[in-house]
Scaffold this motif. Structure first.
Motif, short mmCIF file in Angstrom:
data_model
loop_
_atom_site.label_atom_id
_atom_site.label_comp_id
_atom_site.label_asym_id
_atom_site.label_seq_id
_atom_site.Cartn_x
_atom_site.Cartn_y
_atom_site.Cartn_z
N GLU A 1 -14.21 -31.95 -4.07
CA GLU A 1 -14.94 -32.42 -5.24
C GLU A 1 -15.92 -33.52 -4.84
OE1 GLU A 1 -12.12 -33.58 -8.20
OE2 GLU A 1 -10.96 -31.72 -8.03
N ASP A 2 -17.16 -33.34 -5.24
CA ASP A 2 -18.20 -34.32 -4.92
C ASP A 2 -17.82 -35.67 -5.53
OD1 ASP A 2 -20.52 -35.86 -4.71
OD2 ASP A 2 -21.81 -34.10 -4.89
N GLN B 1 -19.51 -33.66 3.18
CA GLN B 1 -18.35 -32.82 3.43
C GLN B 1 -17.99 -32.82 4.91
OE1 GLN B 1 -20.18 -29.26 1.75
NE2 GLN B 1 -18.59 -29.22 0.15
N LEU C 1 -11.56 -26.77 -0.91
CA LEU C 1 -12.01 -27.23 -2.22
C LEU C 1 -12.21 -28.73 -2.18
CD1 LEU C 1 -9.66 -25.05 -4.46
CD2 LEU C 1 -11.95 -24.53 -3.60
N VAL D 1 -12.53 -38.02 -1.73
CA VAL D 1 -12.94 -36.63 -1.92
C VAL D 1 -11.73 -35.83 -2.38
CG1 VAL D 1 -13.98 -34.59 -0.87
CG2 VAL D 1 -14.67 -36.88 -0.10
N HIS D 2 -11.65 -35.59 -3.67
CA HIS D 2 -10.49 -34.90 -4.23
C HIS D 2 -10.59 -33.40 -3.98
CE1 HIS D 2 -9.14 -38.63 -5.99
NE2 HIS D 2 -10.30 -38.78 -6.63
N GLY D 3 -9.48 -32.72 -4.23
CA GLY D 3 -9.41 -31.28 -4.00
C GLY D 3 -8.27 -30.96 -3.03
N TRP E 1 -8.50 -29.56 -0.08
CA TRP E 1 -8.99 -29.31 1.27
C TRP E 1 -8.12 -29.94 2.35
CZ3 TRP E 1 -10.98 -33.38 4.36
CH2 TRP E 1 -11.12 -34.61 3.70
#
Length: 316
Positions: free
Chosen positions: A243-244, A294, A241, A257-259, A261
């Motif tokens: 987030e852009d 990404q 996951l 880059v949050h999330g 991942w």
């Protein structure tokens, strides 16, 4: 040390292969757990439950407490469900490493968790392909890996072996017989050499840690079907996951880059590392499945974490 082979009477794709296996020689009645019966053949303990397998948390610990036998690994026999309804025979590791705290878990596990992947996954995929071909199940049935997903919680190296994808195929006796033969030969119950015993590995020590791609991991599959490649966790795109960040992505800081991942990668890597002591773990990226920002964030993060990245030729 014993191997737990787990089936449930509530699932025809689970009890079918278990019944076919119990029709083979060498089985006798074993110890009982609450709401379960077991059968013994050499170091294998086949447990028949009545509940949904993904909810049977810490079955290895419960077995050890009930019998005093230490559990070396767990293999679950289960049905596979897919929207395509395509007939399939699958193997996969389990875990929910991308799930956030507070999210609802519909199929077991817990947030930020990954089981130790059973080292047999890669060798058994190749053996299952051979058995399916010899029993004329292919090309009707696809033989494939699946990405890491669902529970139950375990402490021991774990894998699921599944028949999919509809009631018609869950009840197919030829598919059940193929899975039974996979277990019979894969665990050496017929007197042959067991397949996928990492402790007796005398060949390649390279383990594929898959990152990206779809649920059936086609680009990772291309490498795994080569003889000698072992399989750790397989993190599909939906388990990463990201987030852009909505900014210029040419020199992106991974922290922007949050999330979940990053946490998913770390948890899955550490579980893979624990399952393959002394092995060389190589992250294999499905490059085409990522947008450039990404891909750059993931590769930068892997370098920061000292996780080696492997090209297809590195696994040869």
């Amino acid at each position: 040390m014993v191997i737990l082979l787990v089936a449930t009477t509530s699932d025809p794709a689970s009890i079918g292969p278990a019944s076919a296996l119990l029709a083979m020689p060498g089985w006798h009645t074993g110890p009982s757990l609450q709401d379960a019966v077991s059968f013994v053949n050499k170091e294998v303990r086949l447990i028949k439950l009545d509940n949904f397998l993904v909810k049977e948390d810490y079955l290895d610990k419960r077995w050890e407490e009930a019998t005093g036998e230490l559990v070396d690994e767990i293999i679950f026999l289960s049905k596979h469900v897919a929207s395509s309804n395509r007939p399939a025979l699958t193997v996969h590791p389990i875990g929910t490493p991308h799930i956030r705290e507070g999210e609802v878990l519909f199929a077991g596990g817990k947030p930020g968790w990954a089981a130790l992947p059973n080292p047999r996954i890669g060798p058994w995929l190749r053996l299952l392909r051979t058995i399916a071909e010899s029993h004329k199940l292919t090309p009707e049935f696809e033989v494939t890996l699946e990405a890491t997903h669902h529970g139950p919680l375990t402490n021991s190296p774990t894998m699921f072996v599944e028949i999919g994808s509809t009631e018609e195929y869950w009840r197919r006796q030829d598919a059940a017989q193929a899975i039974a033969l996979l277990v019979w030969r894969g665990l050496g119950l017929g007197g042959g050499i067991a397949e996928g015993d990492w402790g007796r590995n005398g060949g390649s020590n390279k383990i594929l840690f898959g990152i990206g791609g779809g649920h059936y991991a086609p680009r990772h599959m291309d490498i795994v079907i080569k003889d000698g490649v072992w399989v750790g966790h397989l993190l599909s795109g939906y388990s990463l996951l990201m987030e852009d960040p909505g900014q210029s992505k040419t020199q992106l800081n991974t922290e922007a880059v949050h999330g979940t991942w990053r946490e998913a990668i770390i948890v899955a890597f550490e579980a893979t590392k624990s399952a393959f002591p002394g092995g060389e773990i190589l992250a294999h990226l499905d490059h085409k499945s990522f947008k450039s920002w990404q891909r750059n964030a993931i590769t930068t993060f892997l370098v920061e974490q000292n996780i080696k990245i492997g090209k297809p030729s590195d696994f040869s």
